[in-house]
Write an enzyme that holds these catalytic residues in place. Structure first.
Site, short mmCIF file in Angstrom:
data_model
loop_
_atom_site.label_atom_id
_atom_site.label_comp_id
_atom_site.label_asym_id
_atom_site.label_seq_id
_atom_site.Cartn_x
_atom_site.Cartn_y
_atom_site.Cartn_z
N ASP A 21 0.90 -1.27 -0.03
CA ASP A 21 0.01 0.07 0.05
C ASP A 21 0.96 1.14 -0.06
O ASP A 21 2.01 1.11 0.50
CB ASP A 21 -0.98 0.00 1.29
CG ASP A 21 -1.92 0.85 1.20
OD1 ASP A 21 -2.31 1.77 -0.06
OD2 ASP A 21 -2.64 1.16 2.30
N GLY A 24 0.13 5.62 -4.32
CA GLY A 24 -0.32 6.82 -4.80
C GLY A 24 0.06 7.96 -3.76
O GLY A 24 0.55 8.76 -4.19
N ARG A 34 -0.36 9.36 -9.76
CA ARG A 34 -0.40 8.06 -8.98
C ARG A 34 0.46 6.72 -9.69
O ARG A 34 1.03 6.26 -9.11
CB ARG A 34 -1.80 7.80 -8.81
CG ARG A 34 -2.68 8.64 -7.85
CD ARG A 34 -3.92 8.22 -7.95
NE ARG A 34 -4.13 6.52 -7.16
CZ ARG A 34 -4.10 6.36 -5.93
NH1 ARG A 34 -3.90 7.45 -5.11
NH2 ARG A 34 -4.01 5.23 -5.66
N HIS A 38 3.14 3.56 -8.92
CA HIS A 38 3.13 2.17 -9.09
C HIS A 38 4.04 1.53 -9.93
O HIS A 38 4.71 0.33 -9.52
CB HIS A 38 1.70 1.80 -10.02
CG HIS A 38 0.43 2.15 -9.39
ND1 HIS A 38 0.07 1.82 -8.30
CD2 HIS A 38 -0.61 2.87 -9.82
CE1 HIS A 38 -1.04 2.13 -7.87
NE2 HIS A 38 -1.68 2.54 -8.66
N SER A 66 -6.73 -5.66 -6.11
CA SER A 66 -8.03 -6.25 -5.57
C SER A 66 -9.11 -6.16 -6.30
O SER A 66 -9.11 -5.31 -7.33
CB SER A 66 -8.28 -5.70 -4.30
OG SER A 66 -8.91 -4.17 -4.51
N LEU A 132 11.30 -20.17 -4.54
CA LEU A 132 10.36 -19.28 -3.89
C LEU A 132 9.00 -19.39 -4.63
O LEU A 132 9.16 -19.42 -6.18
CB LEU A 132 10.47 -17.67 -4.01
CG LEU A 132 9.76 -16.74 -3.66
CD1 LEU A 132 9.34 -16.89 -2.05
CD2 LEU A 132 10.02 -15.35 -3.83
N ARG A 195 -5.31 -2.35 8.36
CA ARG A 195 -6.63 -2.80 7.85
C ARG A 195 -6.36 -4.15 7.08
O ARG A 195 -5.07 -4.33 6.56
CB ARG A 195 -7.57 -2.14 6.93
CG ARG A 195 -8.53 -0.98 7.41
CD ARG A 195 -9.20 -0.44 6.23
NE ARG A 195 -8.44 0.32 5.20
CZ ARG A 195 -8.02 1.37 5.21
NH1 ARG A 195 -8.13 2.21 6.42
NH2 ARG A 195 -7.42 1.99 4.21
C1 FPP Z 1 -1.69 0.22 -3.51
O1 FPP Z 1 -1.17 1.40 -3.62
C2 FPP Z 1 -1.07 -0.69 -4.70
C3 FPP Z 1 -1.97 -1.04 -5.71
C4 FPP Z 1 -3.31 -1.07 -5.81
C5 FPP Z 1 -1.04 -1.65 -6.63
C6 FPP Z 1 0.04 -2.39 -6.30
C7 FPP Z 1 0.76 -2.77 -7.68
C8 FPP Z 1 2.29 -2.85 -7.80
C9 FPP Z 1 2.93 -2.45 -6.75
C10 FPP Z 1 2.57 -2.71 -9.39
C11 FPP Z 1 2.39 -3.84 -9.90
C12 FPP Z 1 2.67 -4.99 -9.36
C13 FPP Z 1 3.41 -6.22 -9.91
C14 FPP Z 1 3.47 -7.55 -9.06
C15 FPP Z 1 3.81 -6.05 -11.15
P1 FPP Z 1 -2.35 2.75 -3.50
O2 FPP Z 1 -2.50 3.03 -4.97
O3 FPP Z 1 -3.70 2.23 -2.92
O4 FPP Z 1 -1.66 3.79 -2.75
P2 FPP Z 1 -2.52 4.95 -1.90
O5 FPP Z 1 -3.15 4.34 -0.73
O6 FPP Z 1 -1.38 5.70 -1.41
O7 FPP Z 1 -3.28 5.65 -2.69
#
Ligand code: FPP
Length: 253
Positions: A21, A24, A34, A38, A66, A132, A195
């Site tokens: 998490d 963003g 954002r 990523h 998700s 792994l 959470r």
């Molecule tokens: C949460 O941060 C992150 C995600 C919803 C996406 C996670 C994806 C990656 C790390 C990149 C792709 C992954 C792979 C395995 C190639 P958020 O956007 O909810 O952050 P915030 O809570 O600060 O808005």
């Protein structure tokens, strides 16, 4: 002493699950979009996968997307799907070299076809690997997983292939996406949120939970080692008393 040397390799969790998490917020703090967060988050994924493989963790499950994430702005969803495809393409040789086996949990059919194709290739190309197990949770909802498992069990009971009295935890577990994996002993969530967010609700029953304020793009090897060290300092009792644990086994249980 180096933090890595402080970790007892004989008491590692077999399975670590992570909620990545804060991409963003990390980007916003830098005045960026954002999606930039990523992209940087992928560098952390690479670092944590390598560190987990090196140290000898057997299963690493990453919450990459998700079921609820479909509700984000289309441009962000598209960027995440593209990032996923490009990352698998780019990293597949490294995964093969490091003996990492790729698995997917979640509603696979809901992913764009190009993602499904790339992920299927990635799973096939790493199917023989014995190091792994990297499990990506994609379009994943734990409640949906539990409902689906219940539905499949109910159907078997209705058509007579399973008796209602034979439904137990083992049978239930066999109907989850994670049936081939042990339950995670450690769940890490980055970015200061406390959470579970519909993640592995059944499987995390006895997991140790570790929360850190570090945003995912800043979460690297040393942060993982800190979490592992913290885990090793905890006493896992599974409902027993501390005295019982110490008498039954001086080892970490
Ligand atoms: C949460 O941060 C992150 C995600 C919803 C996406 C996670 C994806 C990656 C790390 C990149 C792709 C992954 C792979 C395995 C190639 P958020 O956007 O909810 O952050 P915030 O809570 O600060 O808005």
């Amino acid at each position: 002493m180096d933090i890595l040397e402080s970790i007892d390799r004989s008491k590692l969790p077999k399975h670590v699950a992570i909620i990545m998490d804060g991409n963003g917020r990390w980007a916003k703090e830098r005045g960026k979009d954002r999606v930039y967060g990523h992209h940087e988050g992928v560098l952390s994924v690479r670092d944590i996968v390598n560190a987990s493989a090196e140290i000898g963790i057997q299963y690493l499950t990453l919450y990459a997307f998700s079921a609820e994430n479909w509700n984000r702005p289309k441009a962000e969803v598209d960027a995440l799907m593209e990032l996923l495809v490009n990352t698998i393409r780019k990293e597949i040789d490294e995964l093969k070299k490091n003996n990492v086996r790729l698995h997917i949990i979640g509603d696979f059919a809901s992913l764009p076809e190009i993602c499904q194709k790339e992920l299927n290739e990635g799973m096939d190309m790493t199917a023989m690997n014995t190091g792994l197990n990297l499990v990506l949770a994609l379009s994943y909802s734990s409640r949906q997983e539990i409902v689906n498992a219940s539905k499949r069990i109910a159907k078997k009971v209705a058509d007579g292939t399973l008796k209602a009295e034979d439904v137990n935890e083992t049978v239930f577990n066999e109907h989850l996406y994670t049936s081939q994996f042990p339950d995670p002993e450690l769940m890490i969530r980055t970015s200061g949120e406390y959470r579970i967010s519909n993640y592995l609700l059944y499987q995390l029953a006895y997991a140790e939970l570790y929360f850190t304020s570090v945003h995912w793009p800043d979460f690297r090897k040393n942060n993982l080692y800190e979490a592992l060290l913290n885990y090793q300092q905890r006493e896992r009792r599974f409902g027993k008393t501390s005295e019982q644990i110490q008498t039954n086994s001086p080892q970490h249980v």
